[in-house]
Scaffold this motif. Sequence first.
Motif, PDB file in Angstrom:
ATOM      1  N   TYR A 185     133.070  93.310  55.875  1.00 34.28           N
ATOM      2  CA  TYR A 185     132.955  91.976  55.268  1.00 34.28           C
ATOM      3  C   TYR A 185     131.825  91.189  55.936  1.00 34.28           C
ATOM      4  CZ  TYR A 185     134.391  87.481  53.306  1.00 34.28           C
ATOM      5  OH  TYR A 185     134.416  86.282  52.618  1.00 34.28           O
ATOM      6  N   GLY A 186     131.753  91.259  57.270  1.00 32.89           N
ATOM      7  CA  GLY A 186     130.709  90.537  58.003  1.00 32.89           C
ATOM      8  C   GLY A 186     129.314  90.997  57.618  1.00 32.89           C
ATOM      9  N   VAL A 187     129.128  92.315  57.488  1.00 36.95           N
ATOM     10  CA  VAL A 187     127.818  92.869  57.107  1.00 36.95           C
ATOM     11  C   VAL A 187     127.440  92.414  55.699  1.00 36.95           C
ATOM     12  CG1 VAL A 187     126.573  95.009  56.587  1.00 36.95           C
ATOM     13  CG2 VAL A 187     128.022  94.874  58.630  1.00 36.95           C
ATOM     14  N   LEU A 188     128.388  92.499  54.779  1.00 33.92           N
ATOM     15  CA  LEU A 188     128.129  92.110  53.386  1.00 33.92           C
ATOM     16  C   LEU A 188     127.854  90.612  53.266  1.00 33.92           C
ATOM     17  CD1 LEU A 188     130.865  94.235  51.568  1.00 33.92           C
ATOM     18  CD2 LEU A 188     128.388  94.536  51.367  1.00 33.92           C
ATOM     19  N   ASP A 189     128.622  89.817  53.992  1.00 36.03           N
ATOM     20  CA  ASP A 189     128.445  88.359  53.922  1.00 36.03           C
ATOM     21  C   ASP A 189     127.070  87.953  54.447  1.00 36.03           C
ATOM     22  OD1 ASP A 189     129.635  85.824  53.233  1.00 36.03           O
ATOM     23  OD2 ASP A 189     129.663  85.388  55.379  1.00 36.03           O
ATOM     24  N   LYS A 190     126.628  88.593  55.521  1.00 38.63           N
ATOM     25  CA  LYS A 190     125.296  88.307  56.064  1.00 38.63           C
ATOM     26  C   LYS A 190     124.209  88.659  55.047  1.00 38.63           C
ATOM     27  CE  LYS A 190     122.253  89.387  59.959  1.00 38.63           C
ATOM     28  NZ  LYS A 190     122.049  90.229  61.153  1.00 38.63           N
ATOM     29  N   LYS A 191     124.358  89.810  54.394  1.00 35.34           N
ATOM     30  CA  LYS A 191     123.403  90.252  53.385  1.00 35.34           C
ATOM     31  C   LYS A 191     123.409  89.313  52.184  1.00 35.34           C
ATOM     32  CE  LYS A 191     120.379  93.141  51.675  1.00 35.34           C
ATOM     33  NZ  LYS A 191     119.016  93.175  52.231  1.00 35.34           N
ATOM     34  N   ARG A 192     124.620  88.847  51.809  1.00 33.54           N
ATOM     35  CA  ARG A 192     124.739  87.920  50.687  1.00 33.54           C
ATOM     36  C   ARG A 192     123.995  86.620  50.945  1.00 33.54           C
ATOM     37  NH1 ARG A 192     127.426  83.544  49.710  1.00 33.54           N
ATOM     38  NH2 ARG A 192     128.524  83.673  51.692  1.00 33.54           N
ATOM     39  N   ILE A 193     124.118  86.099  52.163  1.00 34.81           N
ATOM     40  CA  ILE A 193     123.425  84.854  52.534  1.00 34.81           C
ATOM     41  C   ILE A 193     121.914  85.045  52.487  1.00 34.81           C
ATOM     42  CG2 ILE A 193     123.002  83.251  54.448  1.00 34.81           C
ATOM     43  CD1 ILE A 193     125.974  83.754  55.264  1.00 34.81           C
ATOM     44  N   GLU A 194     121.459  86.186  53.015  1.00 31.97           N
ATOM     45  CA  GLU A 194     120.012  86.473  53.003  1.00 31.97           C
ATOM     46  C   GLU A 194     119.468  86.550  51.582  1.00 31.97           C
ATOM     47  OE1 GLU A 194     119.791  90.102  55.159  1.00 31.97           O
ATOM     48  OE2 GLU A 194     119.932  89.153  57.146  1.00 31.97           O
ATOM     49  N   LEU A 195     120.208  87.216  50.677  1.00 32.23           N
ATOM     50  CA  LEU A 195     119.774  87.344  49.276  1.00 32.23           C
ATOM     51  C   LEU A 195     119.815  85.997  48.557  1.00 32.23           C
ATOM     52  CD1 LEU A 195     121.539  90.684  48.270  1.00 32.23           C
ATOM     53  CD2 LEU A 195     119.066  90.301  48.377  1.00 32.23           C
ATOM     54  N   GLN A 196     120.819  85.179  48.880  1.00 29.81           N
ATOM     55  CA  GLN A 196     120.927  83.867  48.252  1.00 29.81           C
ATOM     56  C   GLN A 196     119.751  82.982  48.661  1.00 29.81           C
ATOM     57  OE1 GLN A 196     123.492  83.025  45.972  1.00 29.81           O
ATOM     58  NE2 GLN A 196     121.966  81.426  45.578  1.00 29.81           N
ATOM     59  N   ILE A 197     119.347  83.063  49.915  1.00 31.90           N
ATOM     60  CA  ILE A 197     118.184  82.295  50.394  1.00 31.90           C
ATOM     61  C   ILE A 197     116.927  82.761  49.667  1.00 31.90           C
ATOM     62  CG2 ILE A 197     116.688  81.883  52.387  1.00 31.90           C
ATOM     63  CD1 ILE A 197     119.258  82.025  54.131  1.00 31.90           C
ATOM     64  N   GLU A 198     116.808  84.097  49.537  1.00 32.99           N
ATOM     65  CA  GLU A 198     115.636  84.658  48.844  1.00 32.99           C
ATOM     66  C   GLU A 198     115.630  84.233  47.373  1.00 32.99           C
ATOM     67  OE1 GLU A 198     113.360  88.971  48.280  1.00 32.99           O
ATOM     68  OE2 GLU A 198     115.247  88.863  49.366  1.00 32.99           O
ATOM     69  N   LYS A 199     116.799  84.218  46.755  1.00 31.60           N
ATOM     70  CA  LYS A 199     116.904  83.814  45.352  1.00 31.60           C
ATOM     71  C   LYS A 199     116.524  82.350  45.172  1.00 31.60           C
ATOM     72  CE  LYS A 199     120.227  83.350  41.586  1.00 31.60           C
ATOM     73  NZ  LYS A 199     121.636  83.509  41.156  1.00 31.60           N
ATOM     74  N   ASP A 200     116.985  81.508  46.105  1.00 29.22           N
ATOM     75  CA  ASP A 200     116.693  80.074  46.025  1.00 29.22           C
ATOM     76  C   ASP A 200     115.197  79.777  46.161  1.00 29.22           C
ATOM     77  OD1 ASP A 200     119.367  79.628  45.709  1.00 29.22           O
ATOM     78  OD2 ASP A 200     119.726  79.074  47.806  1.00 29.22           O
ATOM     79  N   SER A 201     114.493  80.706  46.839  1.00 27.65           N
ATOM     80  CA  SER A 201     113.048  80.486  47.019  1.00 27.65           C
ATOM     81  C   SER A 201     112.285  80.621  45.701  1.00 27.65           C
ATOM     82  CB  SER A 201     112.486  81.484  48.050  1.00 27.65           C
ATOM     83  OG  SER A 201     112.541  82.793  47.541  1.00 27.65           O
ATOM     84  N   TYR A 202     112.921  81.257  44.699  1.00 25.98           N
ATOM     85  CA  TYR A 202     112.301  81.371  43.371  1.00 25.98           C
ATOM     86  C   TYR A 202     112.901  80.338  42.430  1.00 25.98           C
ATOM     87  CZ  TYR A 202     110.934  85.991  45.152  1.00 25.98           C
ATOM     88  OH  TYR A 202     110.433  87.009  45.899  1.00 25.98           O
ATOM     89  N   SER A 203     113.025  79.107  42.901  1.00 25.58           N
ATOM     90  CA  SER A 203     113.690  78.070  42.115  1.00 25.58           C
ATOM     91  C   SER A 203     112.871  77.593  40.918  1.00 25.58           C
ATOM     92  CB  SER A 203     114.046  76.881  43.013  1.00 25.58           C
ATOM     93  OG  SER A 203     112.865  76.406  43.634  1.00 25.58           O
ATOM     94  N   LYS A 204     111.557  77.555  41.073  1.00 24.36           N
ATOM     95  CA  LYS A 204     110.718  77.084  39.974  1.00 24.36           C
ATOM     96  C   LYS A 204     110.610  78.156  38.898  1.00 24.36           C
ATOM     97  CE  LYS A 204     107.927  73.927  42.781  1.00 24.36           C
ATOM     98  NZ  LYS A 204     106.566  73.621  43.258  1.00 24.36           N
TER      99      LYS A 204
END
Length: 341
Positions: A185-204
């Motif tokens: 769970y810890g490994v997946l949650d860390k990866k999820r946060i990283e992907l969410q940050i990357e996704k947010d960077s493509y907001s425009k």
Amino acid sequence: MENLDTTSLNILTKGEYCKLKKQLDYNNLKLRGYEAHYNHKVGSDKELNFFKKEIEKLNGLNKIILSQMEKIKSDYSTPEMKNKKIRIEKSISAKMLKEKELQESILLSSKITVEILRKTLFKHSSDDFESYISNLKEDSVKIDLKASKLFSIHNYFKEMKYEDIERLALNILSKGRYFKAMKEYGVLDKKRIELQIEKDSYSKLSQKLFNLGTFSKINKDLKNINDSILKLEKEFKEIQTSIGDEKLHEEISRINRLRDTIASKYSKQSNTLKEKSQLNEFFIKETNRLKRELENENISNRFSKTSLKTSYIDLRGKILGNYLVDFEIEKKKRKNIDFEF
């Protein structure tokens, strides 16, 4: 000497009476802690529910223990048993006085030996003193390091929170699966946060269109990770459901008792190391004082350097022997008689 009645009953019951008394004392200690937390609502709802059940269980156990102790007292209140009990108490008193005399003689012997050494040894090279003191200081460093490690272990168990104990209980009862799932769970949650940050960077919109392939892959990866996390959360619930509240409560109680035992064990070991460290400090202090006094003495060299070294080693052995070895032997002789309550 204040506990002769308890000690004699313990001997007559071959250790059963003190076993009951120690369990009663331990239960009462835990009760005071649980009642303080429960009455003042200190802790989460889960903790308070645990405290409530433990208070009820311990009160029930105490009634049984007190009943057993009263029965023992009643069984040994007959005239014949009273006489036997009195004879045992007299024997204990004599042994206690003998031990007191032994300890006093050990202390006196140590003082006399140090005084003889200080007055009789001749002036010689300070290298012997420096070497001896250096070795003692090295021993002290090792002792302090070991004591520090024991203190850390003791504190770790002593300061475990309820949530930590609950997770440990779940892991034990699930045969290791709970911690394994937590790690996943810890490994997946860390990866999820990283992907969410990357996704947010493509907001425009322009950035999304420009990086459409990457954006699509991130969304796919996020979905897979979220699905895996949901499966793990479902597994956590299934583990708790399969174990059940009652079984979990009993395991948490068992871990609590084990934690108290471990904390007590390491605390006693730390005290032993502290005593050894103090003894080392005693030798360092006495050696330095002897060195200073001999430097001011004008005594002819009646002994060789080797003789001096042997004398000093003999002295250290004698004091250490008196302080540690003899006393331990005496304690072992009365191993089966519990004087501490």
